[in-house]
Motif scaffolding. Structure first.
Motif, mmCIF file in Angstrom:
data_model
loop_
_atom_site.group_PDB
_atom_site.id
_atom_site.type_symbol
_atom_site.label_atom_id
_atom_site.label_comp_id
_atom_site.label_asym_id
_atom_site.label_seq_id
_atom_site.Cartn_x
_atom_site.Cartn_y
_atom_site.Cartn_z
ATOM 1 N N ALA A 144 0.826 -1.220 0.000
ATOM 2 C CA ALA A 144 0.000 0.000 0.000
ATOM 3 C C ALA A 144 0.851 1.258 0.000
ATOM 4 N N ARG A 145 1.991 1.228 0.674
ATOM 5 C CA ARG A 145 2.850 2.401 0.741
ATOM 6 C C ARG A 145 3.484 2.740 -0.614
ATOM 7 N N PHE A 146 3.474 1.814 -1.561
ATOM 8 C CA PHE A 146 4.000 2.079 -2.909
ATOM 9 C C PHE A 146 2.968 2.752 -3.806
ATOM 10 N N ILE A 147 1.705 2.730 -3.391
ATOM 11 C CA ILE A 147 0.625 3.254 -4.226
ATOM 12 C C ILE A 147 0.440 4.742 -3.942
ATOM 13 N N HIS A 148 0.593 5.559 -4.997
ATOM 14 C CA HIS A 148 0.501 7.012 -4.845
ATOM 15 C C HIS A 148 -0.751 7.521 -5.555
ATOM 16 N N ILE A 149 -1.894 7.249 -4.946
ATOM 17 C CA ILE A 149 -3.185 7.700 -5.467
ATOM 18 C C ILE A 149 -3.852 8.519 -4.375
ATOM 19 N N THR B 40 -10.508 5.033 -4.614
ATOM 20 C CA THR B 40 -10.018 4.438 -5.862
ATOM 21 C C THR B 40 -9.176 3.209 -5.557
ATOM 22 N N VAL B 41 -8.365 3.304 -4.508
ATOM 23 C CA VAL B 41 -7.542 2.157 -4.095
ATOM 24 C C VAL B 41 -8.429 0.999 -3.657
ATOM 25 N N VAL B 42 -9.444 1.293 -2.838
ATOM 26 C CA VAL B 42 -10.358 0.246 -2.371
ATOM 27 C C VAL B 42 -11.059 -0.413 -3.557
ATOM 28 N N PHE B 43 -11.487 0.385 -4.527
ATOM 29 C CA PHE B 43 -12.199 -0.160 -5.680
ATOM 30 C C PHE B 43 -11.333 -1.148 -6.450
ATOM 31 N N TRP B 44 -10.133 -0.741 -6.824
ATOM 32 C CA TRP B 44 -9.291 -1.608 -7.645
ATOM 33 C C TRP B 44 -8.774 -2.815 -6.871
ATOM 34 N N THR C 289 -2.753 6.363 10.122
ATOM 35 C CA THR C 289 -1.927 5.782 11.177
ATOM 36 C C THR C 289 -0.906 4.838 10.556
ATOM 37 N N THR C 290 -0.045 4.271 11.396
ATOM 38 C CA THR C 290 1.024 3.414 10.909
ATOM 39 C C THR C 290 0.513 1.997 10.663
ATOM 40 N N VAL C 291 1.251 1.273 9.836
ATOM 41 C CA VAL C 291 0.926 -0.121 9.579
ATOM 42 C C VAL C 291 1.015 -0.930 10.871
ATOM 43 N N ALA C 292 2.004 -0.601 11.707
ATOM 44 C CA ALA C 292 2.178 -1.331 12.967
ATOM 45 C C ALA C 292 0.939 -1.215 13.845
ATOM 46 N N ASN C 293 0.380 -0.008 13.963
ATOM 47 C CA ASN C 293 -0.829 0.166 14.769
ATOM 48 C C ASN C 293 -1.958 -0.726 14.283
ATOM 49 N N ILE C 294 -2.154 -0.767 12.968
ATOM 50 C CA ILE C 294 -3.263 -1.542 12.403
ATOM 51 C C ILE C 294 -3.065 -3.031 12.633
ATOM 52 N N LEU C 295 -1.875 -3.541 12.299
ATOM 53 C CA LEU C 295 -1.651 -4.979 12.360
ATOM 54 C C LEU C 295 -1.554 -5.485 13.790
ATOM 55 N N GLY D 125 -0.122 -1.785 -11.300
ATOM 56 C CA GLY D 125 0.647 -2.985 -10.985
ATOM 57 C C GLY D 125 0.643 -3.281 -9.495
ATOM 58 N N PHE D 126 0.820 -2.243 -8.678
ATOM 59 C CA PHE D 126 0.785 -2.439 -7.234
ATOM 60 C C PHE D 126 -0.625 -2.738 -6.749
ATOM 61 N N LEU D 127 -1.652 -2.156 -7.387
ATOM 62 C CA LEU D 127 -3.030 -2.477 -7.033
ATOM 63 C C LEU D 127 -3.344 -3.935 -7.336
ATOM 64 N N PHE D 128 -2.815 -4.438 -8.436
ATOM 65 C CA PHE D 128 -2.977 -5.856 -8.764
ATOM 66 C C PHE D 128 -2.364 -6.729 -7.669
ATOM 67 N N ALA D 129 -1.146 -6.375 -7.243
ATOM 68 C CA ALA D 129 -0.501 -7.137 -6.170
ATOM 69 C C ALA D 129 -1.270 -7.002 -4.866
ATOM 70 N N PHE D 130 -1.796 -5.811 -4.586
ATOM 71 C CA PHE D 130 -2.558 -5.544 -3.366
ATOM 72 C C PHE D 130 -3.824 -6.391 -3.322
ATOM 73 N N GLY D 131 -4.498 -6.521 -4.471
ATOM 74 C CA GLY D 131 -5.748 -7.265 -4.511
ATOM 75 C C GLY D 131 -5.574 -8.754 -4.666
ATOM 76 N N VAL D 132 -4.674 -9.171 -5.559
ATOM 77 C CA VAL D 132 -4.525 -10.592 -5.870
ATOM 78 C C VAL D 132 -3.588 -11.294 -4.894
ATOM 79 N N ILE D 133 -2.344 -10.804 -4.810
ATOM 80 C CA ILE D 133 -1.339 -11.495 -3.996
ATOM 81 C C ILE D 133 -1.624 -11.320 -2.509
#
Length: 314
Positions: free
Chosen positions: A38-43, A48-52, A106-112, A221-229
């Protein structure tokens, strides 16, 4: 998690159990990459991120079910999931949407690390909703998790961390806890179609909120990885592996997600968790690991040697 009561399902062999353990670990590994991707995605628009992300996840999960069960089997799975499946779908849609939005606050650490307490939160909800018995050890672990989460969210009270971010992170944990309770109560329902429907609902809602749908090829490309992988493959691994291993082992292997997730973000993006997040997260993860270890030991200890649990050494 409650076991299936079907008498026609044979116990998995030691080889199958090892494969199941590997698959569950791989699911936790895939999910742990979520924050880093997610941090690589600059939208600018989170919707829009949630949709894709949701669209790619739905495409993969449908392809996976068609490959595994065929057209008739897949349609039958959707028909048979009923109200429990709809409940899990709603929880999954809320959690997956909140995850993406929370990353902006917030940070990824807080969420996870808040998600690390999901099994214990689920035990608390099961007691409140269905009066399922909760052991004294579980109550102690629940208290420790609540303490750890309180330490983590205390920064938002002082204004150093967004209360919106921590609130969404807590909402994710609660939604996953409700989904866990529903799954336990209706263990005979296969929930892969429910999670697919949840991704579809999240994508449909995001489509109504998004300001644009066109994204650069790099971000796609990163959205594909975010959704699929991250989302789809992780769910497929878990669905295949969780049936082959004891619930305690599956829960223990699942803790690799909140443990590894902040490490990847720190190594790749130099996002260092705050001291309170580290302390609170350590309390949550320690409570969970100790509780699962005791539960697994209790489940494998025979009530009478040679009768239940492990076989007699004689």
């Amino acid at each position: 998690m409650t076991q299936s009561v079907s008498p026609t399902i044979a116990s998995p062999s030691a080889h199958q159990e090892r494969i199941g353990m590997l698959l569950v670990f791989l699911s936790a590994l895939m999910w742990s990459f979520g924050g880093t991707i997610a941090r690589f995605i600059h939208i600018g628009d989170n919707w829009t991120v949630v949709f894709w992300r949701s669209l790619w996840a739905v495409a993969f999960l449908i392809a996976f079910m068609l490959w595994r069960d065929g057209w008739r089997g897949t349609s039958r799975l959707f028909r048979d999931m009923g109200l429990p499946g709809l409940g899990v779908a709603f929880c999954f849609a809320t959690a997956s949407t909140s995850f993406v939005v929370a990353l902006a606050y917030t940070t990824v650490a807080n969420i996870l690390l808040m998600q690390a307490g999901v099994p214990l939160l689920a035990a608390l909800l099961a007691w409140v909703l269905f009066r399922e018995r909760v052991s004294p050890g579980t109550w102690i672990a629940i208290a420790a998790v609540i303490t750890g989460v309180a330490i983590m969210v205390s920064e938002s009270l002082g204004g150093s961390v967004s209360p919106i971010g921590d609130g969404l992170a807590l909402l994710i944990a609660v939604m996953f806890s409700f989904a866990t309770v529903i799954t336990r109560r209706f263990a005979h329902v296969r929930m892969v179609p429910a999670t697919c429907l949840g991704a579809l609902l999240a994508g449909a809602f995001a489509a109504s909120q998004a300001t644009e749908f066109a994204v650069p090829a790099r971000d796609m490309g990163f959205l594909f990885a975010f959704g699929v992988i991250n989302l789809g493959v992780g769910l497929a691994f878990f669905a295949m592996g969780a049936r082959l291993v004891p619930a305690a082992i599956a829960a223990l292997l699942g803790t690799f997600e909140p443990i590894l997730g902040p490490i990847w973000v720190w190594l790749v993006h130099s996002e260092v968790p705050s001291m309170r997040t580290i302390i609170g997260g350590a309390v949550v993860v320690t409570a969970l690991l100790v509780h699962i270890a005791f539960e697994f030991k209790r489940q494998t200890r025979p009530e009478r040697p040679g009768i239940t649990g492990l076989p007699s050494p004689n």
